[in-house]
Design a protein around this motif. Structure first.
Motif, PDB file in Angstrom:
ATOM      1  N   THR A 237       0.608  11.332  -6.968  1.00 35.35           N
ATOM      2  CA  THR A 237      -0.835  11.175  -7.212  1.00 35.35           C
ATOM      3  C   THR A 237      -1.125  10.116  -8.270  1.00 35.35           C
ATOM      4  O   THR A 237      -2.207   9.515  -8.260  1.00 35.35           O
ATOM      5  N   ASP A 239       0.673   7.429  -8.518  1.00 38.58           N
ATOM      6  CA  ASP A 239       1.226   6.189  -7.954  1.00 38.58           C
ATOM      7  C   ASP A 239       2.386   5.661  -8.806  1.00 38.58           C
ATOM      8  O   ASP A 239       2.452   4.478  -9.141  1.00 38.58           O
ATOM      9  N   ARG A 243       7.484   1.652  -4.664  1.00 38.50           N
ATOM     10  CA  ARG A 243       7.050   1.375  -3.292  1.00 38.50           C
ATOM     11  C   ARG A 243       8.072   0.559  -2.510  1.00 38.50           C
ATOM     12  O   ARG A 243       8.289   0.783  -1.311  1.00 38.50           O
ATOM     13  N   ARG A 257       3.221  13.780   0.303  1.00 34.22           N
ATOM     14  CA  ARG A 257       1.928  13.674  -0.376  1.00 34.22           C
ATOM     15  C   ARG A 257       1.024  14.854  -0.003  1.00 34.22           C
ATOM     16  O   ARG A 257       0.385  15.467  -0.863  1.00 34.22           O
TER      17      ARG A 257
END
Length: 716
Positions: A237, A239, A243, A257
């Motif tokens: 949540t 971030d 990635r 998620r």
């Protein structure tokens, strides 16, 4: 007086620390650390010094023995093997292959005999195969299978290069690592801190490892999955995921998620026993570290949620970019590289079950929780004969005390063991292997889980008994005897000759030659058995290297972050928490956990006087608040009871354990009649597994759940 010093390893636990054994006129005079050892660098723990005591122990069996009434009498090797073969073949002929069961203990994996033990398992063709893994590491293997495609692909912690290490349910300062072999773990932990890194220990007890760490987070027993789900909530949540790593390596982040979206640290705190701000900080610091690794082990394996907890650990490492990356979770590249081949072997989950249908097969075996009933419950395919190798399941597994009765009821039982133990006292024939110091070997299994690539030779320190056999030779002969060979007197001798030619060292030589460091790939610079023999401390093969891309065996070659079975079980845990938590038996108000001692190794070493001298080690460790509430004083004897049993031990009062928790070590309780180790039988202690319900298992893998058992304690 002539003296010789031999370099080899201590093989009593997974660490395999390098030792120097000084022998004077065939007697072991001294055991010390080998400063030239490329992995342990001179470190040893007290257990290594016990190898001399094991070798010289007058209670150690040196020839086969056969039961005659209530006693054991010596028998020759050939006669023993003939009788074993005749009686086992008769059981199979009359009742089918599943009427013979087999159990392997942990030490079976500490030398190359494990290859021959599995050959025997194949020859038996029985579904009733059991090992200590189902009270030890099934959750880790199950997670590896679901996430990476193979149960062999268990990643290890690259402690030597990490900037941050979070240790959950493990005590490497005592164990020196397990499924992450790190001899000298104390020094390695200190080195993390010395180079500016941070070490965090999450455990209900302030363990020996926690005392070395920067931070100790006292979690509720069984609270680990709630804490880790909340850590995932923060990472996703806020971030904080890597990635690039997730996109390149992983699949299933969206499912994760959705799973953790409504489970913030504030909701997790009551079930984890850790405040919300600490959980948030734990997540943020893990994401911010240049390299970081979470490492979990047996303390969480042995719970009802062992598989889910290990999945969450691996997932946190993966989404923060710490999988297959220096300082994170990695894979070794050993001289005998079994992973490329092993990853193609299916674990055959659910290919068969026990007769009740409750326990599913995994890794070609059944959970040991089923063993006693498979012997005692009448019906087709009931176990009528048993083989055990290097195991003491009467003490080391939860069986409601029924396994003792079960083994005594067998038609025939053969044990491969150095001692008459709580388990092997029921055997009809016991076959004793040579002592560890009498064997030579080259480890090819545990190097797969070493924190630094290496290969080391295990030289024979003491000349073996004239007619003694090594473990692998016993396993090979048993394999020959169990097979229904035509013209047995001829074909049996021929097969034994084949086994004798294909010794572990010959197998290792072939594996090294074709391996990543061998002569077929490296030419003259390649590693050979002869070079390893001549290297007094072994050969350093370098740090761990990224290699998951060549090993991963999932269908899409991606790390599976959200296997359906794991997500379903996690949702069930969250629903259970929101509904007020799991029910417990009334009157049982403390959670029981295990603990290790540096001088103990499961039920081993208690017959070596130097390992058991001093104060009692089989005690119930309690917080002062809990002791005061029950009117207990330090050293007083207490009854510890669970819904299925009770034991009596002294209480040890200390603030190193969380209130509401009691810790008792396993492997004790040697006072049973007929046990052959006299020192151990005279040492106080009780079998803590009498308190654990064998039907309490990890809901996914079937691993025995012997941590977080509800108990009550009162003065005797």
């Amino acid at each position: 007086m002539t003296a010789e010093t031999i370099a080899r390893q201590c093989t009593l636990c997974e660490a395999h620390c390098g030792i120097l054994v000084t022998v004077e006129d065939t007697k072991v005079a001294k055991v010390e650390g080998n400063p030239d050892d490329v992995l342990s660098k001179g470190y040893i723990c007290p257990k290594a010094t016990a190898m001399a005591g094991l070798h010289d122990d007058p209670d150690r069996l040196r020839t086969p023995v056969r039961r005659v009434g209530e006693r054991f009498e010596p028998i020759g090797w050939d006669e023993a093997f003939r009788e074993i073969g005749r009686r086992l073949r008769r059981v199979r002929r009359e009742h089918g292959p599943h009427a013979v069961g087999m159990y392997l203990g942990n030490p079976a994996a500490h030398n190359s005999a494990i290859m021959y033990a599995f050959a025997l398992r194949v020859a038996l063709m029985t579904r009733n195969f059991y090992t200590a893994s189902s009270i030890d590491q099934f959750p880790q293997e199950f997670v590896a299978w679901q996430m990476y495609g193979s149960n062999f692909l268990m990643p290890i912690a690259d402690i030597d290069r990490t900037d941050r290490m979070v240790i959950i349910g493990a005590n490497p300062a005592v164990s020196n690592g397990s499924v992450t072999t790190m001899p000298g773990a104390r020094d390695r932990i200190k080195d993390v801190r010395a180079r500016g890194g941070k070490v965090v220990v999450i455990d209900p007890r302030r363990t020996e490892t926690a005392r070395l760490a920067d931070e100790h987070i006292s979690v509720l027993p069984g609270g680990d999955p709630y804490l880790l789900l909340a850590v995932l909530h923060v990472l996703i949540t806020e971030d904080l995921c890597d990635r690039t790593a997730v996109r390149a390596q992983c699949a299933g982040l969206d499912e994760l998620r959705e799973l953790v979206a409504d489970f913030p640290p504030e909701d997790a705190a009551p079930y984890a026993g850790v405040d919300a701000e600490t959980i948030r900080r734990l997540a943020r610091e893990h994401a911010a570290a240049k390299s970081a690794v979470m490492y979990a082990r047996i303390g969480v394996c042995q719970t009802l949620t062992g598989t889910v907890t290990h999945w969450l650990v691996n997932t946190i490492n993966a989404i923060t970019g710490n999988l297959d990356s220096p300082g994170g979770q990695m894979y070794a590249t050993p001289a005998v590289d079994l992973l490329p081949l092993a990853r193609r072997v299916s674990p055959h989950y659910g290919a068969w079950t026990d007769r009740s249908g409750k326990y599913k097969s995994f890794r070609f075996e059944l959970p040991v929780a089923a063993l006693a009933s498979e012997i005692l419950d009448d019906g087709p395919d009931r176990i009528r004969a048993m083989i055990t190798y290097a195991g003491n399941p009467v003490l080391s597994t939860p069986q409601r005390g029924q396994l003792d009765k079960a083994l005594a009821s067998l038609d025939f039982y053969v044990a491969v063991d150095m001692y008459i133990t709580e388990t092997t006292r029921h055997a009809d024939i016991i076959l004793p292997p040579l002592s560890p110091l009498e064997r030579e070997d080259l480890d090819i299994l545990l190097t797969m889980f070493s924190v630094h690539n290496n290969i080391r030779f295990n030289a024979r320190a003491v000349a073996p008994e004239q007619e003694g056999l090594e473990d692998w030779e016993i396993m090979a002969r048993l394999t020959t005897e169990i097979l229904p060979l035509p013209l047995r007197s001829l074909t049996g001798r021929a097969l034994n000759a084949v086994f004798a030619r294909f010794s572990p060292l010959r197998a290792a030589a072939l594996g090294i030659a074709v391996g990543p460091h061998g002569v077929l790939r490296r030419g003259r610079k390649g590693v050979t058995v002869q070079k390893v023999r001549e290297a007094r401390g072994g050969i350093d093969l370098g740090p761990l290297q990224p290699r998951l891309h060549s090993l991963i065996a999932t269908a899409d070659r991606k790390v599976q972050l959200a296997p359906r079975q794991f997500v379903t079980e996690a949702r069930r845990l969250l629903d259970e928490a929101r509904a007020g938590g799991a029910d417990r038996d009334l009157g049982f108000d403390l959670r029981l956990i295990g603990r290790r001692h540096l001088r103990s190794n499961n039920s081993w070493l208690h017959n070596v006087p130097s390992m058991v001298k001093g104060r009692d080690r089989c005690t119930a460790l309690m917080h002062p608040r809990d002791a005061t509430a029950r009117g207990l004083s330090d050293g007083g004897r207490v009854t510890v009871s669970s819904p299925i049993g009770s034991i009596v031990v002294p209480v040890e009062i200390s603030d190193e354990i969380r209130p509401g928790t009691v810790a008792i070590p396993h492997g004790w309780g040697h006072g049973e009649p007929g046990v052959g180790w006299t020192v151990a039988a005279a040492v106080p202690g009780a079998n803590v597994n009498l308190l654990h319900d064998p039907e309490q298992v990890d809901r996914i893998s079937g691993n025995a759940a012997v941590n977080s058992t509800w108990v009550k304690v009162h003065a005797v």
